[in-house]
Design a protein around this motif. Structure first.
Motif, mmCIF file in Angstrom:
data_model
loop_
_atom_site.group_PDB
_atom_site.id
_atom_site.type_symbol
_atom_site.label_atom_id
_atom_site.label_comp_id
_atom_site.label_asym_id
_atom_site.label_seq_id
_atom_site.Cartn_x
_atom_site.Cartn_y
_atom_site.Cartn_z
ATOM 1 N N MET C 1 0.861 -1.182 0.000
ATOM 2 C CA MET C 1 0.000 0.000 0.000
ATOM 3 C C MET C 1 0.892 1.224 0.000
ATOM 4 O O MET C 1 1.750 1.374 0.854
ATOM 5 C CB MET C 1 -0.904 0.009 1.224
ATOM 6 C CG MET C 1 -2.185 0.733 1.010
ATOM 7 S SD MET C 1 -3.409 0.261 2.271
ATOM 8 C CE MET C 1 -2.677 0.916 3.754
ATOM 9 N N SER C 2 0.689 2.073 -0.992
ATOM 10 C CA SER C 2 1.643 3.149 -1.231
ATOM 11 C C SER C 2 0.894 4.454 -1.432
ATOM 12 O O SER C 2 -0.328 4.486 -1.614
ATOM 13 C CB SER C 2 2.451 2.856 -2.493
ATOM 14 O OG SER C 2 2.962 1.547 -2.455
ATOM 15 N N THR C 3 1.657 5.522 -1.426
ATOM 16 C CA THR C 3 1.146 6.803 -1.876
ATOM 17 C C THR C 3 1.672 7.037 -3.290
ATOM 18 O O THR C 3 2.848 6.817 -3.549
ATOM 19 C CB THR C 3 1.629 7.926 -0.949
ATOM 20 O OG1 THR C 3 1.101 7.671 0.352
ATOM 21 C CG2 THR C 3 1.142 9.276 -1.435
ATOM 22 N N VAL C 4 0.787 7.421 -4.168
ATOM 23 C CA VAL C 4 1.247 7.743 -5.517
ATOM 24 C C VAL C 4 1.208 9.249 -5.702
ATOM 25 O O VAL C 4 0.411 9.946 -5.085
ATOM 26 C CB VAL C 4 0.416 7.030 -6.609
ATOM 27 C CG1 VAL C 4 0.674 5.527 -6.564
ATOM 28 C CG2 VAL C 4 -1.062 7.338 -6.473
ATOM 29 N N ARG C 5 2.082 9.720 -6.580
ATOM 30 C CA ARG C 5 2.289 11.157 -6.747
ATOM 31 C C ARG C 5 2.195 11.534 -8.223
ATOM 32 O O ARG C 5 2.332 10.703 -9.096
ATOM 33 C CB ARG C 5 3.667 11.566 -6.214
ATOM 34 C CG ARG C 5 3.800 11.420 -4.722
ATOM 35 C CD ARG C 5 5.193 11.746 -4.232
ATOM 36 N NE ARG C 5 5.270 11.490 -2.793
ATOM 37 C CZ ARG C 5 5.436 10.273 -2.261
ATOM 38 N NH1 ARG C 5 5.589 9.210 -3.033
ATOM 39 N NH2 ARG C 5 5.457 10.115 -0.949
ATOM 40 N N LYS C 11 -0.100 8.545 -12.138
ATOM 41 C CA LYS C 11 0.519 8.817 -10.842
ATOM 42 C C LYS C 11 1.439 7.637 -10.494
ATOM 43 O O LYS C 11 1.074 6.480 -10.680
ATOM 44 C CB LYS C 11 -0.544 9.011 -9.768
ATOM 45 C CG LYS C 11 -1.381 10.296 -9.955
ATOM 46 C CD LYS C 11 -2.375 10.486 -8.811
ATOM 47 C CE LYS C 11 -3.333 11.631 -9.048
ATOM 48 N NZ LYS C 11 -2.747 12.967 -8.747
ATOM 49 N N THR C 12 2.618 7.965 -9.994
ATOM 50 C CA THR C 12 3.622 6.940 -9.678
ATOM 51 C C THR C 12 4.286 7.275 -8.348
ATOM 52 O O THR C 12 3.962 8.289 -7.719
ATOM 53 C CB THR C 12 4.708 6.889 -10.771
ATOM 54 O OG1 THR C 12 5.420 8.141 -10.747
ATOM 55 C CG2 THR C 12 4.119 6.679 -12.156
ATOM 56 N N ALA C 13 5.253 6.437 -7.990
ATOM 57 C CA ALA C 13 5.961 6.668 -6.724
ATOM 58 C C ALA C 13 6.740 7.987 -6.750
ATOM 59 O O ALA C 13 6.849 8.684 -5.741
ATOM 60 C CB ALA C 13 6.913 5.508 -6.447
#
Lengths: 268, 268, 268, 268
Positions: C1-5, C11-13
């Motif tokens: 579970m990540s935040t994407v930007r 949107k990616t890491a």
């Protein structure tokens, strides 16, 4: 001082930059053809000496869309398809030379540079255009190759639409039309680099496929519309009477032509 | 039996379909030039007989980006700018012919068909490419023509990037470089339509601008990168040593060239 | 579970794949504007609730061509100009909202994906098109920015020409027109992913430049022609009476807008 | 004050200018799929909350080329094929949401604006690219759909090649791969027009085909190469181990999706 190689420009030490490889050139493609009659005078005015109007049906015109994949003998272009795929739309009339009937391409638009280069070699008067035609497909909404199937085809150049057609397949046909059915007779022209010195290259050549295979031709009902453009004269070949329309899938090999005569066209 | 007209194909009764009009051709454009030294053998191998390496600095190469608006004497193309605007990137080396130094374009990419046609006439070995260069502008973030201004330039063909460069203007300069500063010496080649018969056209020609006006040249610091491609040999002209870089705005007229000799290139 | 930007998709890491960077966005460009009066009912039918016709000159329309170089705050796109340069043609009308007069773009065509993405954000109803306009140049046949200078501008989409105009500069002008001179009022609409559930996004927003610099505006005489197309309604804004025409070079910064209301457009 | 219509922008009185018509949307196309394993962390970093890595084979990636003809229920676009035909290349991974496995498109490039618009609606993160893939053909050098047939596929964007692959068909296959075989789970994101206010649209949606027909899948041996680009992160999904490759011809209908949740992605 070196020898440079390559079938076409740019010529280099290895020859591998050539815009086109040496023939034979192989093609797989789908053809949509619509034939109609125009004023024979409009055909005559496109035939330089010593070409003459065809005796039979001299005002017949074929407008043909083709969706091609092409390659050299190595077939390597097929695996980098930006170098193999192109589309074209071209106009063919017939003419007579020394008592024999020929086909002649009077206008043609393509969408790749390697196709332009081949045309220079083969005497096709190519320009760049934007060409689209419906492709047959076995699934989903695109047409099968079957009675009732509908195809569209369009041509534009310099941001103007020049022609559009719709085709409805009717039945298999013994013929794919007659206008584009003869050997091609073309001129290869290049002006002298010196002003006022006429043509540096003025050849009359004959060319045609070295081999040919094809699926059944399909007769179609077609609607064709031509549009005016300040830089094109396609619409000058006005539609007087429809003749027929066709769809066919073909495989072709081209492997050179024959010089008929040189320096005689009288072209200005 | 008719006379057909037009400076180029397709020739018609009126001549108005010709892909290019008769010269003179007029140009307005911005040039970004980067000059460097490569192995002189890489230059030599691109020079067919009877051309020889330039005596001085024989490995000098210029890679030039140009953003053009061009037209015929009527200037009508400027009002339908899809017919006037094009971009190009080209590679120039120098060579010697009968004791005189010439410039010679060995690779060139353009993005319009009329530019390809002119190149055929002038002996430029044109392919289609995708060319971009930063334009100067008096407002907003784009660079002014002034010290410190930064410009980028890129070249791609067949969906591969072939070259990219960045330029930072330093100061006004007496010169816009020396590699592209001579009359051009080019070949005009077309293979025979008959296989195995060599070249149908094999001319060595000289050409250059008929008139020229320009703003000040600007010297620049530049970074240039060349990329490999299976269909191009630009990167074979490897960068050994930078020479200089320049920006200049120019107006040019081209109005024909001169035939030097014919049938002597020995090209295969 | 990540935040994407990333300001936009994908949107990616890292955020570095985003089709467009976060504002501010900076622009350098040349504008060619032609203003005319159409039937005010044709304007009214393009104004959803709660927008109303402008009180004064409600049938006024501006068709604007723009040749842009744009970038983010880093300005890095200017050095890879395929990511910075684009052209557009757009149609602006005026309207009234809560007693204030706004400009509103009702049709717009651009030639790059990053420009489409910005339009989605700003409420410009962008499609892809092919846009050309003559550029001023200090040398050669292209026009200077001066009285008598002639510029052309054309718009096509889907291989059909939609509009073309020619401009002749007359004199410097106090104004660059009045139709595109107000804050923009736009909708941002996206249908619900579920059928029959209306709009998932239905915002009325206000936007405009965060800063602006420009050279003198030039008044021009212009000829404008609109063409029919089965997929466009530009020609429905028929030309009843010319108002004026202008050329101007500008630098603009855009840095966000303001939400006016949500869920009230009644659009279907 | 009026009601404006159209499934997408620009909305007008008639709705006929809409960049895309209302669903259902129908597609005929050829798919070339290559599946491989990357570092699962590279997949995880592309999955925003509440999405999680798939439990089984979490590093599996599919890169898919598709050559489409698409249309609305009227199918009229098929007869003006510039409005129907497009190509795309896209990257799919799997993920887990509430215990169920989904497919998710993380990168995608297309070559038409109507395809971009559909992607906005469906949550595909579309950019423009240049996509090519060999087409099967029954005659000439292009491949038949048969064992040993060879296909190539390439992807470029912003004048840089991003990926290329070659496929050799081996045999009919029970599967066309497993990575793209689940319902799609996508986000629909749009930033607020006001700076610093986060997302105006932040939806998690589920979507998939409404109907599907297809020919036999073919298993293939494939070679895939990914290239770096300053604006893309495709090559960050580095190839650790090949899984499989496939060719299939399909017909698909898309007719809406389902909103799963809103405002929960935590995307920046």
């Amino acid at each position: 001082m070196s020898t440079v190689r390559g079938y076409f420009h740019p010529k280099t030490a290895t020859g591998s930059s050539s815009l086109i490889p040496a023939p034979p050139w192989q093609y797989s493609g789908d053809l949509l053809t619509v034939e109609y009659r125009t004023d024979p005078e409009r055909v005559r005015e496109l035939l330089p000496e010593p070409l003459e109007l065809a005796e039979e049906d001299p005002g017949a015109v074929a407008l043909i869309w083709a969706d091609w994949q092409s390659c050299s003998a190595s077939q390597e272009e097929l695996l980098d398809p930006v170098r193999a795929q192109y589309k074209e739309a071209f106009v063919v009339v017939r003419c007579s030379y020394k008592g024999r009937t020929y086909s002649r391409c009077v206008y043609i638009w393509v969408d790749k540079d390697f196709a332009i280069a081949r045309g220079l070699h083969q005497g096709y008067p190519k320009k760049l255009g934007s060409i689209h035609q419906t492709r047959p497909h076995p699934y989903g909404p695109a047409p099968r190759v079957a009675a009732g199937a509908r195809f569209g085809a369009t041509l534009a150049a310099a941001d103007r639409r020049l022609a559009e057609a719709t085709f409805t397949l009717r039945e298999e046909s013994d013929t794919n039309g007659f206008v584009n059915g003869h050997p091609m007779i073309h001129h290869r022209w290049l002006p002298s680099i010196e002003k006022g010195k006429g043509l540096a290259l003025d050849e009359l050549i004959e060319t045609g496929g070295a081999s040919f295979e094809a699926g059944p031709a399909w007769a179609a009902d077609a609607e064709l519309t031509l549009f005016d453009s300040p830089t094109e004269e396609l619409s000058r070949l006005e539609i007087r009477e429809p003749i027929g329309a066709y769809f066919r899938q073909v495989g072709v090999v081209w492997d050179g032509g024959r010089l008929l005569e040189s320096g005689t066209s009288g072209a200005e």
